[in-house]
Design an enzyme around this catalytic site. Structure first.
Site, PDB file in Angstrom:
ATOM      1  N   ASP A  34       3.321  23.397  26.826  1.00 15.70           N
ATOM      2  CA  ASP A  34       3.471  24.856  26.849  1.00 15.70           C
ATOM      3  C   ASP A  34       3.946  25.319  28.223  1.00 15.70           C
ATOM      4  O   ASP A  34       4.776  26.220  28.343  1.00 15.70           O
ATOM      5  CB  ASP A  34       2.131  25.521  26.564  1.00 15.70           C
ATOM      6  N   LYS A 119       3.457  -0.385   8.401  1.00 14.93           N
ATOM      7  CA  LYS A 119       3.403   1.079   8.314  1.00 14.93           C
ATOM      8  C   LYS A 119       4.648   1.645   8.991  1.00 14.93           C
ATOM      9  O   LYS A 119       4.768   1.624  10.210  1.00 14.93           O
ATOM     10  CB  LYS A 119       2.142   1.598   8.995  1.00 14.93           C
TER      11      LYS A 119
HETATM   12  S1  IVH Z   1      -0.033   4.364   1.541  1.00 12.71           S
HETATM   13  C1  IVH Z   1      -3.499   6.578   0.026  1.00 12.71           C
HETATM   14  N1  IVH Z   1       1.631   2.610   2.507  1.00 12.71           N
HETATM   15  O1  IVH Z   1       1.356   6.452   6.512  1.00 12.71           O
HETATM   16  C2  IVH Z   1      -2.291   5.883   0.458  1.00 12.71           C
HETATM   17  N2  IVH Z   1       1.460   4.730   3.610  1.00 12.71           N
HETATM   18  O2  IVH Z   1      -1.247   7.740   7.415  1.00 12.71           O
HETATM   19  C3  IVH Z   1      -1.484   6.622   1.474  1.00 12.71           C
HETATM   20  N3  IVH Z   1       2.973   5.014   5.507  1.00 12.71           N
HETATM   21  O3  IVH Z   1       1.485   9.533   4.852  1.00 12.71           O
HETATM   22  C4  IVH Z   1      -0.182   6.084   1.802  1.00 12.71           C
HETATM   23  N4  IVH Z   1       3.913   3.031   5.381  1.00 12.71           N
HETATM   24  O4  IVH Z   1       3.684   8.397   5.489  1.00 12.71           O
HETATM   25  C5  IVH Z   1       1.113   3.855   2.648  1.00 12.71           C
HETATM   26  N5  IVH Z   1       3.062   0.989   3.225  1.00 12.71           N
HETATM   27  C6  IVH Z   1       2.572   2.202   3.360  1.00 12.71           C
HETATM   28  C7  IVH Z   1       2.995   3.089   4.385  1.00 12.71           C
HETATM   29  C8  IVH Z   1       2.402   4.357   4.469  1.00 12.71           C
HETATM   30  C9  IVH Z   1       3.878   4.191   6.024  1.00 12.71           C
HETATM   31  C10 IVH Z   1       2.671   6.377   6.018  1.00 12.71           C
HETATM   32  C11 IVH Z   1       2.772   7.476   4.997  1.00 12.71           C
HETATM   33  C12 IVH Z   1       1.406   8.139   4.952  1.00 12.71           C
HETATM   34  C13 IVH Z   1       0.833   7.721   6.261  1.00 12.71           C
HETATM   35  C14 IVH Z   1      -0.667   7.649   6.176  1.00 12.71           C
END
Ligand code: IVH
Length: 676
Positions: A34, A119
């Protein structure tokens, strides 16, 4: 400097302001502090003052905020899009697995098989297919409601538009991550801070043709709502995805045992830089769908999955100043203003110093050279001081003993449980009496998890509070729109949008309402528990206002700390006034029980002794899923006492005396049409 050079410099600064505004309002993201933002604005205004030929319609002298590029239509997800809990090390991971074992009442040498998936650090999207056709695509939004970005998603080649396979479900939401590959990002890196921002910006383009120009990718990993999908595990689903023509992650694995998960984590972390897209950790999902179903969810995240983040990135920087921020609960948080450094692709200029004790322990001082660490979405923090670099005349940092906002005394609470003094120093003012606390409380009130008022971002709250347009939450519902229209940067359209967003939120669930009040120790999970127990707003007001809340201790999860805090909240005159005024303008919707007509309808249960093959937590959740109610003492209201191994004799005797039905595990499962 020549006139055209000055002009160029001026326009560059305005462009930067526009960019930061766009991040702030469109993507809810601050990419500078900010302070830096205000500094930049001041520079522009000063240039205008000095050189009267400088004029621009986007100057902050003409424009206060920023109108988002497009209001995409909001659409409810048929099944919410959840987030994931995080772990950072082996100990946290062992704890995650231990909880699963406990919940499922499993013992070693049993092993859980996990679907292990990188992820991807992108933007999640949910794609609805009907009869094999891609019909509609939504962004995650707040998890419950997303934006209709169908046309933009259609430009992505990885997304199949027509699927003809016989085993493709009649209806299904396919969910996955939209991202940009690093090599493609290289070409547009001047326009965005990192690939994730680039993907998000591109997906939210007004014109889908512009989206098409940026090569976005899509990797699928889960599903939401579905009709006629017959599979039993995540790994089976991933195989199906591939056969239907979706791209899946090449590093997906099936792994058992925490030590193997950790070894795989190390291995992928080493390979991370060789992969052409950003991954910020690994997701572990219990592979078996039956187990997933039994494990269920806590508020926003599943019990059956977790994200194991990669270790943090760090850099060296200098502490330019230490500012004390006052938070919503009065906590005084010291923040180091550091010389901006790039840590893992993000420019960092603020680092939290946590609290007074932390500053003393590490003897952190203004002017020090420090190591700053940043892990995933966690706020950057100072790791250590390089004492060799310290100047001789440097002075110890003295933490203020009065609130920097209202001047009130500050104190450290005594923690009854740990029998220690809290590390956090707090302003003793009761809440709305302290200006900074008040602004933070209003930000919380309108925030995503609370009233979720669209377009009412943090900057606008600050602006309206400064202008005294808003002092207390009820003022939001009685804004003087005529006055706002006259403010710089506001016009008929933006004011009418704001009014619409606010009016839309006058109907609110009890759970969100309780959470929005910002009662200390009442977060989303506790607000939900309270709402579920109290059922109606009338009940909530009646019980809390009259201090008849001791029985709330019977709610699993609510303890003395929460009760004390609720009592304190309701003993404050301003809070009562706020509640009275809010009652007048809002319609608070009572809690509707999900499955009202389950097999255990109108029946109450109590458990004693150890059950076989099922944990207490799962037994309770099974009863509640079938509309039964758990109560915590043997009394007239109890219908069934369920006894496991070594039950408490007193409870059994009391139940016998009161003629309460006593059932063992097998008899109880029969009530549910289940056998053990
Ligand atoms: S599963 C309940 N699988 O991570 C299951 N998420 O912090 C929720 N993400 O919003 C999602 N790779 O944008 C899942 N192989 C993966 C993933 C993944 C990336 C992201 C996704 C989600 C966030 C959760």
């Amino acid at each position: 400097m020549k006139q055209n050079e000055i002009k160029k410099k001026y326009l560059k600064k305005i462009k930067l302001i526009q960019k930061y505004n766009q991040f702030y309002y469109d993507k809810n993201k601050s990419i500078i502090t900010d302070h830096e933002f205000d500094f930049l604005k001041r520079e522009v205004l000063e240039l205008e003052k000095k050189y009267n030929y400088l004029k621009n319609k986007n100057s902050p002298s003409k424009n206060v905020g920023y109108i988002p590029s497009k209001n995409f239509k909001k659409i409810k997800h048929k099944k919410p899009m959840l987030s994931l809990g995080n772990v950072f090390n082996e100990a946290d991971l062992l704890n995650f697995e231990k909880k699963i074992f406990n919940f499922l009442s499993l013992k070693k040498p049993n092993e859980i098989e996990y679907s292990v998936e990188p992820k991807i650090d992108g933007i999640s999207a949910s794609l609805f297919y009907k009869n094999g056709k891609f019909i509609q695509g939504l962004s995650r939004g707040d998890g419950k409601e997303g934006e209709d970005i169908t046309e933009n998603l259609k430009t992505i080649k990885d997304i199949p538009k027509n699927i003809v396979n016989k085993d493709f479900p009649l209806e299904i939401d396919i969910r996955g991550e939209v991202f940009i590959q690093n090599k493609d990002f290289d070409e547009i890196k001047d326009k965005f801070a990192n690939p994730r921002n680039a993907a998000s910006g591109s997906l939210r383009q007004k014109d889908s043709k512009s989206t098409g120009k940026i090569p976005l990718k899509f990797i699928a990993y889960t599903f939401g709502y579905t009709k006629e999908l017959n599979i039993n595990s995540q790994s089976e689903f991933l195989k199906k995805l591939k056969s239907w023509g979706f791209r899946v992650n090449q590093f997906n694995r099936l792994i058992k045992g925490v030590n193997n998960l950790v070894a795989n984590h190390k291995d992928l972390e080493m390979k991370r830089n060789k992969i052409d897209f950003n991954i910020d950790g690994i997701v572990y999902k219990v592979n078996n769908f039956d187990l997933q179903k039994r494990l269920g969810f806590v508020t926003n995240a599943p019990r059956w999955a977790i994200a194991h983040k990669f270790s943090a990135n760090s850099s060296i920087s200098k502490i330019m100043n230490i500012e004390i921020q006052v938070g919503r609960t009065g906590a005084l948080t010291p923040v180091a203003k550091i010389k901006p450094v790039n840590i893992g692709g993000v420019i960092v200029s603020n680092a939290t110093l946590h609290n007074e004790d932390e500053i003393n322990r590490k003897d952190i001082r203004i002017g020090d050279i420090v190591i700053v660490e940043r892990a995933g979405d966690v706020i950057p923090h100072v790791i250590s001081v390089d004492l060799k670099e310290r100047k001789r005349d440097s002075k110890k940092f003295i933490f203020p003993i009065n609130c920097p906002s209202c001047g009130s005394k500050t104190i450290k609470d005594y923690n009854e449980t740990t029998k220690k003094q809290d590390a956090i120093r707090r302003c003793t003012s009761e809440g709305y009496e302290c200006e900074k606390i008040s602004v933070e409380k209003i930000k919380h009130f309108v925030s995503r998890e609370a009233f979720n008022i669209d377009g009412f971002g943090k900057k606008i709250v600050e602006n309206f509070c400064n202008l005294k347009l808003v002092k207390l939450p009820q003022d939001i519902f009685r804004l003087d729109y005529e006055k706002i229209k006259k403010l710089e940067g506001w016009g008929d359209l933006s004011v009418s949008n704001l009014k619409h967003s606010i009016d839309e939120k006058k109907i609110i669930s009890l759970e969100r309402f309780i959470y929005s009040l910002g009662i200390r120790h009442i977060g989303q999970e506790n607000a939900k528990l309270l709402a579920k127990h109290l059922k109606s707003s009338d009940n909530f007001f009646k019980q809390c206002q009259n201090g008849q809340i001791n029985d709330l201790v019977n709610i699993d999860g609510i303890g003395e700390t929460q009760i004390k805090s609720i009592k304190k909240f309701f003993s404050n005159k301003t809070n009562l006034e706020v509640l009275d005024e809010l009652k007048k303008v809002l319609k608070i919707v009572n809690v509707i029980q999900n499955n009202k007509n389950g097999l255990l309808k109108n029946k109450t249960f109590m458990l004693t002794g150890k059950l076989n093959g099922i944990s207490r937590a799962e037994a309770k959740s099974l009863i509640e899923k079938n509309s039964g109610k758990i109560i915590s003492n043997v009394g007239k209201k109890l219908d069934y006492l369920i006894i496991g191994e070594k039950p408490t004799t007193k409870k059994v005797n009391n139940a016998k005396e009161l003629n309460i039905k006593i059932v063992n595990q097998e008899q109880w499962l029969k009530l549910l049409n289940k056998t053990s």
